[in-house]
Design a protein around this motif. Structure first.
Motif, PDB file in Angstrom:
ATOM      1  N   UNK A 281       0.928  -1.222  -0.061  1.00 35.07           N
ATOM      2  CA  UNK A 281      -0.202  -0.030   0.022  1.00 35.07           C
ATOM      3  C   UNK A 281       0.863   1.338  -0.127  1.00 35.07           C
ATOM      4  N   UNK A 282       2.113   1.348   0.825  1.00 37.02           N
ATOM      5  CA  UNK A 282       2.943   2.507   0.474  1.00 37.02           C
ATOM      6  C   UNK A 282       3.658   2.519  -0.677  1.00 37.02           C
ATOM      7  N   UNK A 283       3.835   1.390  -1.371  1.00 33.68           N
ATOM      8  CA  UNK A 283       4.288   1.529  -2.579  1.00 33.68           C
ATOM      9  C   UNK A 283       3.345   2.077  -3.691  1.00 33.68           C
ATOM     10  N   UNK A 284       2.004   1.621  -3.442  1.00 30.46           N
ATOM     11  CA  UNK A 284       0.910   2.091  -4.321  1.00 30.46           C
ATOM     12  C   UNK A 284       0.706   3.714  -4.189  1.00 30.46           C
ATOM     13  N   UNK A 285       1.004   4.107  -2.943  1.00 29.50           N
ATOM     14  CA  UNK A 285       1.095   5.813  -2.760  1.00 29.50           C
ATOM     15  C   UNK A 285       2.119   6.384  -3.218  1.00 29.50           C
ATOM     16  N   UNK A 286       3.189   5.789  -3.411  1.00 31.04           N
ATOM     17  CA  UNK A 286       4.363   6.254  -4.007  1.00 31.04           C
ATOM     18  C   UNK A 286       4.408   6.388  -5.432  1.00 31.04           C
ATOM     19  N   UNK A 287       3.699   5.303  -6.145  1.00 30.49           N
ATOM     20  CA  UNK A 287       3.652   5.041  -7.444  1.00 30.49           C
ATOM     21  C   UNK A 287       2.084   4.775  -7.918  1.00 30.49           C
ATOM     22  N   UNK A 288       1.192   5.742  -7.567  1.00 27.47           N
ATOM     23  CA  UNK A 288      -0.061   5.517  -8.083  1.00 27.47           C
ATOM     24  C   UNK A 288      -0.474   5.321  -9.568  1.00 27.47           C
ATOM     25  N   UNK A 289       0.107   5.773 -10.553  1.00 31.43           N
ATOM     26  CA  UNK A 289       0.072   5.590 -11.705  1.00 31.43           C
ATOM     27  C   UNK A 289       0.293   4.253 -12.134  1.00 31.43           C
ATOM     28  N   UNK A 290       1.134   3.325 -11.471  1.00 30.91           N
ATOM     29  CA  UNK A 290       1.342   1.874 -11.678  1.00 30.91           C
ATOM     30  C   UNK A 290       0.444   1.123 -10.868  1.00 30.91           C
ATOM     31  N   UNK A 291       0.068   1.423  -9.819  1.00 23.71           N
ATOM     32  CA  UNK A 291      -0.825   0.573  -9.007  1.00 23.71           C
ATOM     33  C   UNK A 291      -1.886   0.722  -8.613  1.00 23.71           C
ATOM     34  N   UNK A 292      -2.611   1.903  -9.144  1.00 24.60           N
ATOM     35  CA  UNK A 292      -4.056   2.129  -9.022  1.00 24.60           C
ATOM     36  C   UNK A 292      -4.589   3.256  -7.849  1.00 24.60           C
ATOM     37  N   UNK A 293      -5.900   3.176  -8.040  1.00 26.37           N
ATOM     38  CA  UNK A 293      -6.524   4.198  -6.948  1.00 26.37           C
ATOM     39  C   UNK A 293      -6.904   3.497  -5.757  1.00 26.37           C
ATOM     40  N   UNK A 294      -7.188   2.293  -5.928  1.00 29.88           N
ATOM     41  CA  UNK A 294      -7.800   1.351  -5.091  1.00 29.88           C
ATOM     42  C   UNK A 294      -6.854   0.999  -4.150  1.00 29.88           C
ATOM     43  N   UNK A 295      -7.090   1.156  -2.704  1.00 32.25           N
ATOM     44  CA  UNK A 295      -6.153   0.481  -1.875  1.00 32.25           C
ATOM     45  C   UNK A 295      -5.860  -0.966  -1.642  1.00 32.25           C
ATOM     46  N   UNK A 296      -4.785  -1.141  -1.398  1.00 34.75           N
ATOM     47  CA  UNK A 296      -4.257  -2.744  -0.989  1.00 34.75           C
ATOM     48  C   UNK A 296      -4.503  -2.934   0.542  1.00 34.75           C
ATOM     49  N   UNK A 297      -5.434  -4.005   0.664  1.00 35.58           N
ATOM     50  CA  UNK A 297      -5.771  -4.173   1.804  1.00 35.58           C
ATOM     51  C   UNK A 297      -5.584  -5.579   2.182  1.00 35.58           C
TER      52      UNK A 297
END
Length: 462
Positions: A281-297
């Motif tokens: 989830x931290x990676x998703x927030x660092x790279x939102x264009x790659x890992x999307x807008x939906x949270x990883x949970x």
């Protein structure tokens, strides 16, 4: 054990013997020295070397090959993709050298050696046919980044307090996490297991319908404490990351299911897996264009005896079995079913329960209330509503799937629709889960194994 001779059988005591001394004796407290299983592959056909005051066979992998180092493999290093490919090829070639050193004495040993060669070819082909694509290598490096991050925060989370977490923060993090002078790294069998299973996560052009891959089931077998958990956590991270990068918005929903036969095991491993999910989830927030807008949970899907099925609210009665009541007890440091520590895994500040959400008290933390809190779903209703990227559950819980279906697209009804776990239901269009991991496989025996096999067919159909 045909070559082992028994010299006696004791009742309420034990026989102990030393054939070399021609001596047999009784013993009430027997002892046996069991040698450790060393995870370092060593070449036992060459001269021994001195290492930490002992003479041991030299390792197959030299210090020049850094393919086991997590940070070196991650996106937080200056390592090039080609350097990683070369080091991984050298890694599997060392495995080939070890296979060549084996001597086949009978049909059984020849079959084992042939299986080893098959696995060597699979790993080499996965590197050459899958990781040769830059986008796949990017997913592989992000997976290693997540593993490095969760290890770092697991040991040094207090160092992140009052820090701005960004890419540069992790670039500056020291990777000598556990022992000075030793980089945080994979054990060889862990990295090999991940390389072996890349073709189960990313489709190879030579197997467009997964026909060859679906004929295989890979089992990781290693003694307790050897690192099996990290091996499959790496696969889970790779699955979640690749799915989101390859399929965009459709890549949300449940990506992986971890199934246990015992609720205690599920709750014990949940905390370890939560750190990995926080890292992704931290990676998703660092790279939102790659890992999307939906949270990883992550969600815990176990019986009511271990965790309440319902969320509840502040108006709940004292005796109501709800997550809200359990969370209030947890906040007051009373006995509770909530399987969370009281300290934030990311920065070591206190975790609080506020308005139906577990969150870090530190407003600068990635998982404070300002940023939606910790991405954990701890009751059935939340699991159905906020479908977790990683679903932790017990095999008996999946028997309820047929009894939890709702076709109404409201918040309350979403909490009662099990179809959402498989990417279906009102207002959903996610892919079905990509990965199912069955832990403690040996426990699925007898009637339990038969029943689970029936549900396995239903889950596979879904």
């Amino acid at each position: 054990y045909r070559s082992i001779t028994d010299y006696g059988v004791g009742h309420f005591f034990f026989f102990f013997w030393k054939p070399s001394e021609h001596r047999i004796q009784t013993e009430f407290m027997p002892a046996c020295d069991c040698p450790d299983v060393e995870p370092v592959p060593r070449n036992k056909n060459t001269a021994y070397i001195e290492e930490l005051g002992k003479f041991v066979p030299p390792p197959y992998l030299t210090l020049e090959n850094r393919c086991l180092e997590l940070k070196w493999l991650s996106v937080f290093s200056n390592t090039t993709d080609e350097q990683i490919r070369v080091s991984l090829i050298d890694f599997v070639e060392k495995y080939s050298q070890w296979i060549d050193s084996l001597v086949s004495e009978n049909d059984i040993s020849r079959n084992i050696i042939d299986s080893c060669r098959t696995d060597y070819i699979r790993m080499r082909d996965n590197i050459e046919l899958i990781l040769n694509a830059d986008t796949n290598m990017r997913s592989f490096r992000l997976m290693n980044s997540a593993m490095f991050m969760q290890m770092w925060h697991g040991k040094k989370s207090a160092s992140a307090l009052n820090q701005s977490i960004n890419e540069n923060f992790y670039r500056q993090c020291d990777d000598e996490i556990f022992t000075p002078g030793q980089h945080a790294a994979w054990r060889p069998f862990q990295l090999a297991f991940i390389l072996l299973n890349l073709d189960g996560i990313i489709k190879r052009e030579t197997d467009p319908q997964w026909e060859m891959r679906n004929k295989l089931v890979d089992l990781v077998w290693f003694p307790t404490g050897g690192g099996k958990t990290e091996a499959y956590l790496g696969l889970i991270a790779m699955t979640i990351i690749h799915r989101r990068r390859a399929h965009g918005a459709q890549g949300g929903g449940v990506s992986a299911i971890m199934r246990y036969t015992l609720r205690l095991l599920a709750t014990q491993q949940f905390e370890r897996a939560t750190k990995l999910i926080l890292a992704i989830e931290q990676l998703r927030r660092l790279y939102p264009n790659e890992l999307g807008s939906t949270k990883v949970n992550i969600g815990l899907f176990v019986g009511n005896d271990s965790l309440p099925n319902k969320l509840g609210g502040p108006a709940d009665g004292v005796n109501d079995s709800t997550l809200w009541n359990e969370a209030v007890k947890w906040m007051n440091r009373r006995e509770s079913k909530v399987p969370l520590p009281h300290k934030c895994p990311w920065c070591s500040d206190d975790i609080i329960w506020s308005n139906g959400t577990f969150a870090c008290r530190n407003i600068d933390c990635t998982f404070s209330l300002i940023y939606e809190g910790l991405p954990v779903e701890l009751c059935d209703e939340l699991v159905y509503q906020n479908t977790p990227s990683l679903l932790f559950g017990t095999v008996d819980k999946f028997a309820q799937l047929a009894h939890k279906v709702s076709t109404v697209n409201t918040s309350a009804e979403k909490r009662a629709d099990s179809r959402r776990l498989f990417g279906r239901g009102s207002g959903m269009n996610f892919l079905t889960p990509d990965l199912i991991i069955q832990d403690e496989l040996h426990l699925l025996q007898g009637p339990l194994g038969s029943a689970v096999g029936l549900y396995e067919s239903a889950v596979d159909k879904l």
